[in-house]
Design a protein around this motif. Sequence first.
Motif, mmCIF file in Angstrom:
data_model
loop_
_atom_site.group_PDB
_atom_site.id
_atom_site.type_symbol
_atom_site.label_atom_id
_atom_site.label_comp_id
_atom_site.label_asym_id
_atom_site.label_seq_id
_atom_site.Cartn_x
_atom_site.Cartn_y
_atom_site.Cartn_z
ATOM 1 N N PHE A 1 -41.451 -3.896 53.983
ATOM 2 C CA PHE A 1 -40.737 -3.900 55.252
ATOM 3 C C PHE A 1 -40.909 -2.538 55.901
ATOM 4 N N GLY A 2 -40.906 -2.499 57.216
ATOM 5 C CA GLY A 2 -41.206 -1.272 57.923
ATOM 6 C C GLY A 2 -40.027 -0.390 58.282
ATOM 7 N N ARG A 3 -38.802 -0.867 58.063
ATOM 8 C CA ARG A 3 -37.679 -0.055 58.536
ATOM 9 C C ARG A 3 -36.354 -0.566 57.984
ATOM 10 N N ILE A 4 -35.325 0.274 58.163
ATOM 11 C CA ILE A 4 -33.934 -0.111 57.963
ATOM 12 C C ILE A 4 -33.218 0.261 59.256
ATOM 13 N N ASP A 5 -32.483 -0.676 59.811
ATOM 14 C CA ASP A 5 -31.668 -0.426 61.003
ATOM 15 C C ASP A 5 -30.194 -0.520 60.622
ATOM 16 N N TRP A 6 -29.345 0.233 61.334
ATOM 17 C CA TRP A 6 -27.909 0.146 61.125
ATOM 18 C C TRP A 6 -27.204 0.740 62.330
ATOM 19 N N THR A 7 -25.913 0.584 62.368
ATOM 20 C CA THR A 7 -25.094 1.196 63.412
ATOM 21 C C THR A 7 -24.088 2.128 62.744
ATOM 22 N N ALA A 8 -23.561 3.040 63.524
ATOM 23 C CA ALA A 8 -22.528 3.954 63.035
ATOM 24 C C ALA A 8 -21.617 4.309 64.202
ATOM 25 N N ALA A 9 -20.348 4.449 63.911
ATOM 26 C CA ALA A 9 -19.384 4.818 64.947
ATOM 27 C C ALA A 9 -19.664 6.231 65.449
ATOM 28 N N ARG A 10 -19.779 6.384 66.764
ATOM 29 C CA ARG A 10 -20.056 7.693 67.369
ATOM 30 C C ARG A 10 -18.962 8.712 67.067
ATOM 31 N N THR A 11 -17.760 8.221 66.786
ATOM 32 C CA THR A 11 -16.620 9.115 66.582
ATOM 33 C C THR A 11 -16.483 9.606 65.145
ATOM 34 N N ASN A 12 -17.252 9.046 64.216
ATOM 35 C CA ASN A 12 -17.143 9.424 62.810
ATOM 36 C C ASN A 12 -18.201 10.482 62.497
ATOM 37 N N GLN A 13 -17.861 11.731 62.749
ATOM 38 C CA GLN A 13 -18.817 12.829 62.595
ATOM 39 C C GLN A 13 -19.307 12.994 61.156
ATOM 40 N N ARG A 14 -18.432 12.760 60.196
ATOM 41 C CA ARG A 14 -18.846 12.868 58.789
ATOM 42 C C ARG A 14 -19.913 11.822 58.476
ATOM 43 N N LEU A 15 -19.724 10.613 58.966
ATOM 44 C CA LEU A 15 -20.691 9.543 58.738
ATOM 45 C C LEU A 15 -22.008 9.841 59.454
ATOM 46 N N LEU A 16 -21.934 10.311 60.685
ATOM 47 C CA LEU A 16 -23.157 10.642 61.423
ATOM 48 C C LEU A 16 -23.947 11.733 60.700
ATOM 49 N N LYS A 17 -23.252 12.742 60.183
ATOM 50 C CA LYS A 17 -23.935 13.798 59.425
ATOM 51 C C LYS A 17 -24.577 13.233 58.166
ATOM 52 N N PHE A 18 -23.880 12.322 57.497
ATOM 53 C CA PHE A 18 -24.430 11.684 56.300
ATOM 54 C C PHE A 18 -25.765 11.006 56.622
ATOM 55 N N TYR A 19 -25.780 10.198 57.682
ATOM 56 C CA TYR A 19 -27.007 9.489 58.051
ATOM 57 C C TYR A 19 -28.077 10.445 58.570
ATOM 58 N N ASP A 20 -27.678 11.465 59.321
ATOM 59 C CA ASP A 20 -28.641 12.473 59.783
ATOM 60 C C ASP A 20 -29.299 13.163 58.583
ATOM 61 N N ASP A 21 -28.478 13.529 57.593
ATOM 62 C CA ASP A 21 -28.999 14.226 56.411
ATOM 63 C C ASP A 21 -29.945 13.355 55.585
ATOM 64 N N LEU A 22 -29.780 12.040 55.658
ATOM 65 C CA LEU A 22 -30.689 11.129 54.960
ATOM 66 C C LEU A 22 -32.054 11.068 55.648
ATOM 67 N N GLY A 23 -32.095 11.516 56.898
ATOM 68 C CA GLY A 23 -33.338 11.423 57.661
ATOM 69 C C GLY A 23 -33.302 10.321 58.697
ATOM 70 N N GLY A 24 -32.153 9.689 58.842
ATOM 71 C CA GLY A 24 -32.023 8.641 59.855
ATOM 72 C C GLY A 24 -32.223 9.220 61.244
ATOM 73 N N GLU A 25 -32.932 8.486 62.070
ATOM 74 C CA GLU A 25 -33.197 8.922 63.441
ATOM 75 C C GLU A 25 -32.292 8.155 64.399
ATOM 76 N N ARG A 26 -31.498 8.886 65.152
ATOM 77 C CA ARG A 26 -30.621 8.241 66.129
ATOM 78 C C ARG A 26 -31.460 7.648 67.252
ATOM 79 N N LYS A 27 -31.132 6.438 67.638
ATOM 80 C CA LYS A 27 -31.842 5.747 68.711
ATOM 81 C C LYS A 27 -30.905 5.658 69.918
ATOM 82 N N GLU A 28 -30.810 6.748 70.637
ATOM 83 C CA GLU A 28 -29.898 6.822 71.778
ATOM 84 C C GLU A 28 -30.338 5.920 72.932
ATOM 85 N N THR A 29 -31.558 5.389 72.855
ATOM 86 C CA THR A 29 -32.057 4.513 73.921
ATOM 87 C C THR A 29 -31.515 3.098 73.809
ATOM 88 N N HIS A 30 -30.831 2.785 72.714
ATOM 89 C CA HIS A 30 -30.313 1.447 72.509
ATOM 90 C C HIS A 30 -28.790 1.446 72.569
#
Length: 154
Positions: A108-137
């Motif tokens: 498979f070519g990817r993993i997609d998911w959503t995260a609450a914009r207000t949960n900064q700890r969660l966003l940092k967790f996903y950022d640190d994993l290498g997740g790329e935010r898709k602000e265009t969606h």
Amino acid sequence: MQIRAFSAGDTDELAGLLEEMQDYYGVFCPPRDAIVAGILNRPLNTEIIVAGTSRVIGFAAFASIFPGPGLVPGLFLKELFVSASERGQEVGIKLMQRLAAIAVERKFGRIDWTAARTNQRLLKFYDDLGGERKETHIFYRLEGAKLNALAERS
């Protein structure tokens, strides 16, 4: 800690984690028997992996999706949750590593998911994993009366 596929023997402990998750998000939680029925009767393409020690301490629920970029399938991560008592112990990282391995094993070519914009700890967790935010969606949801109204138009 072991990361493995959910089995029916995990049902009661997973139900407890789902209750904890609903409380964490401050949303309605159905009675335990309804949670168990939901786990055991989940849609066929829904998969769950669990993190376990002497008990289930975290889980990831996901489904295969198609098509994606290049018409390659991917995984959609619906929920990732770790018990509050186990956070900071790399349980979430281990679950995400296993999910990535599953995607690669299946070609498979990817993993997609959503995260609450207000949960900064969660966003940092996903950022640190290498997740790329898709602000265009923009994430949309159709539910309740609006879902029923659209269905009635068919």
